[in-house]
Design a protein around this motif. Structure first.
Motif, short mmCIF file in Angstrom:
data_model
loop_
_atom_site.label_atom_id
_atom_site.label_comp_id
_atom_site.label_asym_id
_atom_site.label_seq_id
_atom_site.Cartn_x
_atom_site.Cartn_y
_atom_site.Cartn_z
N LEU A 1 43.87 3.66 39.79
CA LEU A 1 43.20 4.91 39.40
C LEU A 1 44.18 6.08 39.41
O LEU A 1 44.07 6.99 38.59
CB LEU A 1 42.02 5.22 40.34
N ALA A 2 45.12 6.04 40.33
CA ALA A 2 46.13 7.11 40.39
C ALA A 2 47.09 7.00 39.21
O ALA A 2 47.57 8.02 38.71
CB ALA A 2 46.89 7.04 41.71
N VAL A 3 47.37 5.80 38.77
CA VAL A 3 48.30 5.59 37.66
C VAL A 3 47.63 5.88 36.32
O VAL A 3 48.20 6.53 35.44
CB VAL A 3 48.86 4.15 37.67
N TYR A 4 46.40 5.39 36.17
CA TYR A 4 45.67 5.52 34.90
C TYR A 4 44.50 6.49 35.10
O TYR A 4 43.42 6.09 35.52
CB TYR A 4 45.15 4.16 34.43
N ASP A 5 44.72 7.76 34.81
CA ASP A 5 43.66 8.75 34.98
C ASP A 5 42.67 8.69 33.83
O ASP A 5 42.79 7.88 32.92
CB ASP A 5 44.23 10.15 35.18
N LYS A 6 41.66 9.58 33.87
CA LYS A 6 40.58 9.53 32.88
C LYS A 6 41.05 9.83 31.46
O LYS A 6 40.33 9.54 30.52
CB LYS A 6 39.44 10.46 33.29
N GLU A 7 42.23 10.37 31.31
CA GLU A 7 42.75 10.68 29.97
C GLU A 7 43.49 9.49 29.34
O GLU A 7 43.88 9.54 28.18
CB GLU A 7 43.70 11.88 30.04
N THR A 8 43.69 8.43 30.11
CA THR A 8 44.45 7.27 29.63
C THR A 8 43.63 6.47 28.63
O THR A 8 42.51 6.06 28.94
CB THR A 8 44.83 6.36 30.82
N PRO A 9 44.17 6.22 27.44
CA PRO A 9 43.47 5.35 26.49
C PRO A 9 43.32 3.94 27.08
O PRO A 9 44.21 3.47 27.78
CB PRO A 9 44.39 5.32 25.26
N ASP A 10 42.20 3.31 26.82
CA ASP A 10 41.93 1.95 27.32
C ASP A 10 42.11 1.86 28.83
O ASP A 10 42.65 0.89 29.37
CB ASP A 10 42.81 0.92 26.63
N ARG A 11 41.64 2.88 29.52
CA ARG A 11 41.82 2.98 30.97
C ARG A 11 41.38 1.73 31.71
O ARG A 11 42.11 1.19 32.54
CB ARG A 11 41.05 4.19 31.49
N TRP A 12 40.18 1.24 31.44
CA TRP A 12 39.63 0.12 32.21
C TRP A 12 40.39 -1.18 31.93
O TRP A 12 40.60 -1.98 32.83
CB TRP A 12 38.13 -0.02 31.96
N HIS A 13 40.84 -1.36 30.71
CA HIS A 13 41.65 -2.53 30.39
C HIS A 13 43.00 -2.45 31.11
O HIS A 13 43.50 -3.45 31.62
CB HIS A 13 41.86 -2.66 28.88
#
Length: 110
Positions: A37-49
């Motif tokens: 979660l720290a690496v992939y914040d809410k602005e990251t495309p395809d965050r959950w993948h």
């Protein structure tokens, strides 16, 4: 980038028992999830993948998203005062908490 809300979510994850579908996640997976979660914040495309891949494929993107949704609900309950403060054993230092500098040492960054 981790936000203050993200930090509260991480603290909540460490203090709440496995409940409401959050069971089945080991402590190590929860720590991996926090780091992701720290690496992939809410602005990251395809965050959950990306987070699922970061976790080594142990969880699907949908499982990761649901885990986050449960976490947000738990944080809302904590902030509304509906969850009592946990009682820590004398060996646990709340000042150190889960963020003792070793939490991400076993992860491979991509």
């Amino acid at each position: 980038m981790a936000s203050a809300a993200g930090s509260k979510q991480q603290q909540a994850m460490m203090s709440l028992p496995s409940s409401r579908g959050v069971g089945g996640w080991t402590q190590r997976q929860n720590k991996q999830f926090e780091c992701a979660l720290a690496v992939y914040d809410k602005e990251t495309p395809d965050r959950w993948h990306n987070i699922a891949r970061y976790m080594g494929g142990a969880k699907s993107a949908d499982e990761v998203r649901r885990h986050f949704d449960h976490l947000v609900e738990d944080v809302a309950r904590i902030e509304s005062g509906r969850v009592p403060f946990p009682r820590y054993s004398s060996s646990f230092s709340p000042s150190r908490g889960a963020d003792d500098g070793n939490r991400c040492r076993y992860l491979k960054y991509q």
